[in-house]
Design a protein around this motif. Structure first.
Motif, PDB file in Angstrom:
ATOM      1  N   ASN A   1       0.814  -1.217   0.000  1.00 10.14           N
ATOM      2  CA  ASN A   1       0.000   0.000   0.000  1.00 10.14           C
ATOM      3  C   ASN A   1       0.848   1.267   0.000  1.00 10.14           C
ATOM      4  N   ILE A   2       1.957   1.260   0.707  1.00 11.50           N
ATOM      5  CA  ILE A   2       2.853   2.423   0.657  1.00 11.50           C
ATOM      6  C   ILE A   2       3.415   2.593  -0.750  1.00 11.50           C
ATOM      7  N   TYR A   3       3.788   1.499  -1.387  1.00 13.29           N
ATOM      8  CA  TYR A   3       4.307   1.588  -2.750  1.00 13.29           C
ATOM      9  C   TYR A   3       3.240   2.119  -3.710  1.00 13.29           C
ATOM     10  N   ARG A   4       2.006   1.632  -3.571  1.00 14.48           N
ATOM     11  CA  ARG A   4       0.918   2.107  -4.447  1.00 14.48           C
ATOM     12  C   ARG A   4       0.648   3.593  -4.252  1.00 14.48           C
ATOM     13  N   LEU A   5       0.787   4.082  -3.027  1.00 14.32           N
ATOM     14  CA  LEU A   5       0.560   5.493  -2.756  1.00 14.32           C
ATOM     15  C   LEU A   5       1.675   6.390  -3.295  1.00 14.32           C
ATOM     16  N   LEU A   6       2.912   5.925  -3.197  1.00 18.65           N
ATOM     17  CA  LEU A   6       4.044   6.784  -3.500  1.00 18.65           C
ATOM     18  C   LEU A   6       4.582   6.664  -4.921  1.00 18.65           C
ATOM     19  N   ALA A   7       4.485   5.502  -5.519  1.00 21.96           N
ATOM     20  CA  ALA A   7       5.153   5.285  -6.802  1.00 21.96           C
ATOM     21  C   ALA A   7       4.143   5.125  -7.941  1.00 21.96           C
ATOM     22  N   PRO A   8       4.426   5.732  -9.082  1.00 28.25           N
ATOM     23  CA  PRO A   8       3.577   5.515 -10.251  1.00 28.25           C
ATOM     24  C   PRO A   8       3.898   4.163 -10.899  1.00 28.25           C
ATOM     25  N   LYS A   9       3.224   3.853 -11.987  1.00 29.02           N
ATOM     26  CA  LYS A   9       3.493   2.600 -12.703  1.00 29.02           C
ATOM     27  C   LYS A   9       4.940   2.608 -13.203  1.00 29.02           C
ATOM     28  N   PRO A  10       5.645   1.496 -13.040  1.00 29.55           N
ATOM     29  CA  PRO A  10       7.045   1.462 -13.489  1.00 29.55           C
ATOM     30  C   PRO A  10       7.126   1.389 -15.012  1.00 29.55           C
ATOM     31  N   GLU A  11       7.913   2.283 -15.589  1.00 26.99           N
ATOM     32  CA  GLU A  11       8.076   2.294 -17.041  1.00 26.99           C
ATOM     33  C   GLU A  11       9.542   2.197 -17.451  1.00 26.99           C
ATOM     34  N   SER A  12      10.436   2.816 -16.699  1.00 30.16           N
ATOM     35  CA  SER A  12      11.851   2.788 -17.064  1.00 30.16           C
ATOM     36  C   SER A  12      12.552   1.632 -16.356  1.00 30.16           C
ATOM     37  N   GLY A  13      13.814   1.432 -16.704  1.00 29.32           N
ATOM     38  CA  GLY A  13      14.585   0.334 -16.131  1.00 29.32           C
ATOM     39  C   GLY A  13      14.795   0.456 -14.639  1.00 29.32           C
ATOM     40  N   VAL A  14      15.085   1.669 -14.169  1.00 34.98           N
ATOM     41  CA  VAL A  14      15.327   1.873 -12.739  1.00 34.98           C
ATOM     42  C   VAL A  14      14.040   1.673 -11.949  1.00 34.98           C
ATOM     43  N   LYS A  15      12.933   2.189 -12.470  1.00 33.71           N
ATOM     44  CA  LYS A  15      11.651   2.030 -11.771  1.00 33.71           C
ATOM     45  C   LYS A  15      11.206   0.578 -11.753  1.00 33.71           C
ATOM     46  N   LYS A  16      11.472  -0.147 -12.829  1.00 31.42           N
ATOM     47  CA  LYS A  16      11.114  -1.567 -12.852  1.00 31.42           C
ATOM     48  C   LYS A  16      11.956  -2.363 -11.860  1.00 31.42           C
ATOM     49  N   THR A  17      13.221  -2.008 -11.737  1.00 28.47           N
ATOM     50  CA  THR A  17      14.084  -2.682 -10.768  1.00 28.47           C
ATOM     51  C   THR A  17      13.583  -2.426  -9.349  1.00 28.47           C
ATOM     52  N   ALA A  18      13.230  -1.174  -9.050  1.00 31.21           N
ATOM     53  CA  ALA A  18      12.687  -0.848  -7.730  1.00 31.21           C
ATOM     54  C   ALA A  18      11.374  -1.594  -7.488  1.00 31.21           C
ATOM     55  N   TYR A  19      10.544  -1.704  -8.523  1.00 30.14           N
ATOM     56  CA  TYR A  19       9.272  -2.426  -8.421  1.00 30.14           C
ATOM     57  C   TYR A  19       9.512  -3.896  -8.061  1.00 30.14           C
ATOM     58  N   TYR A  20      10.467  -4.532  -8.719  1.00 30.89           N
ATOM     59  CA  TYR A  20      10.744  -5.941  -8.435  1.00 30.89           C
ATOM     60  C   TYR A  20      11.301  -6.135  -7.027  1.00 30.89           C
ATOM     61  N   ILE A  21      12.109  -5.205  -6.573  1.00 33.19           N
ATOM     62  CA  ILE A  21      12.646  -5.293  -5.209  1.00 33.19           C
ATOM     63  C   ILE A  21      11.514  -5.156  -4.188  1.00 33.19           C
ATOM     64  N   VAL A  22      10.599  -4.223  -4.419  1.00 33.34           N
ATOM     65  CA  VAL A  22       9.460  -4.037  -3.513  1.00 33.34           C
ATOM     66  C   VAL A  22       8.550  -5.259  -3.543  1.00 33.34           C
ATOM     67  N   MET A  23       8.374  -5.864  -4.710  1.00 35.42           N
ATOM     68  CA  MET A  23       7.474  -7.015  -4.831  1.00 35.42           C
ATOM     69  C   MET A  23       7.982  -8.246  -4.091  1.00 35.42           C
TER      70      MET A  23
END
Length: 102
Positions: free
Chosen positions: A29-51
Motif C-alpha cells: 500500500n505504501i508503494y501504491r501510494l508513493l510510486a507511479p506505474k514502473p516504465e523505465s529500467g530503474v523504476k522496474k528494478t525498484a518495483y521488483y525489489i518491492v514485490m
C-alpha cells in the motif's frame, strides 16, 4: 508435553504468517501510494525489489479479484492463496529471526 509443543509451534507459525502478510500489505500500500506505474529500467528494478516483500498481498488481491469475476477456477484461487500464505510465512519468519536477534 507433546501437545503443548505442537500448539506452541502452531502459534509461532500463525504469528509468522500473519505478521508477514501484514508487512506485505503495508509495503504494497505504501508503494501504491508513493510510486507511479514502473516504465523505465530503474523504476522496474525498484518495483521488483518491492514485490519481494509486497508479493503475497498483491498475489492474494489479484487472485481474489479474479475469483469474484469468475475469471479463474477455485483450484487456481486456492493455489494462489496457499502460495501467498507460504510466502507470508517466509517473510514473517525472517522478521521474527531479526526481532529475536536484536
Amino acid at each position: 508435553m507433546g501437545a503443548v509443543d505442537q500448539v506452541h509451534n502452531l502459534l509461532v507459525f500463525l504469528f509468522a504468517m500473519t505478521g508477514g502478510f501484514a508487512a506485505s500489505g503495508i509495503v504494497a500500500n505504501i508503494y501504491r501510494l508513493l510510486a507511479p506505474k514502473p516504465e523505465s529500467g530503474v523504476k522496474k528494478t525498484a518495483y521488483y525489489i518491492v514485490m519481494v516483500v509486497a508479493g503475497p498481498s498483491v498475489l492474494f488481491d489479484n487472485a481474489a479479484r479474479s475469483w469474484r469475476k469468475k475469471a479463474c477456477s477455485a483450484v487456481a484461487f486456492w493455489l494462489a492463496a496457499a502460495l501467498s500464505a507460504y510466502w507470508s510465512f517466509i517473510i514473517g519468519l525472517f522478521g521474527l529471526s531479526i526481532a529475536l536477534a536484536i
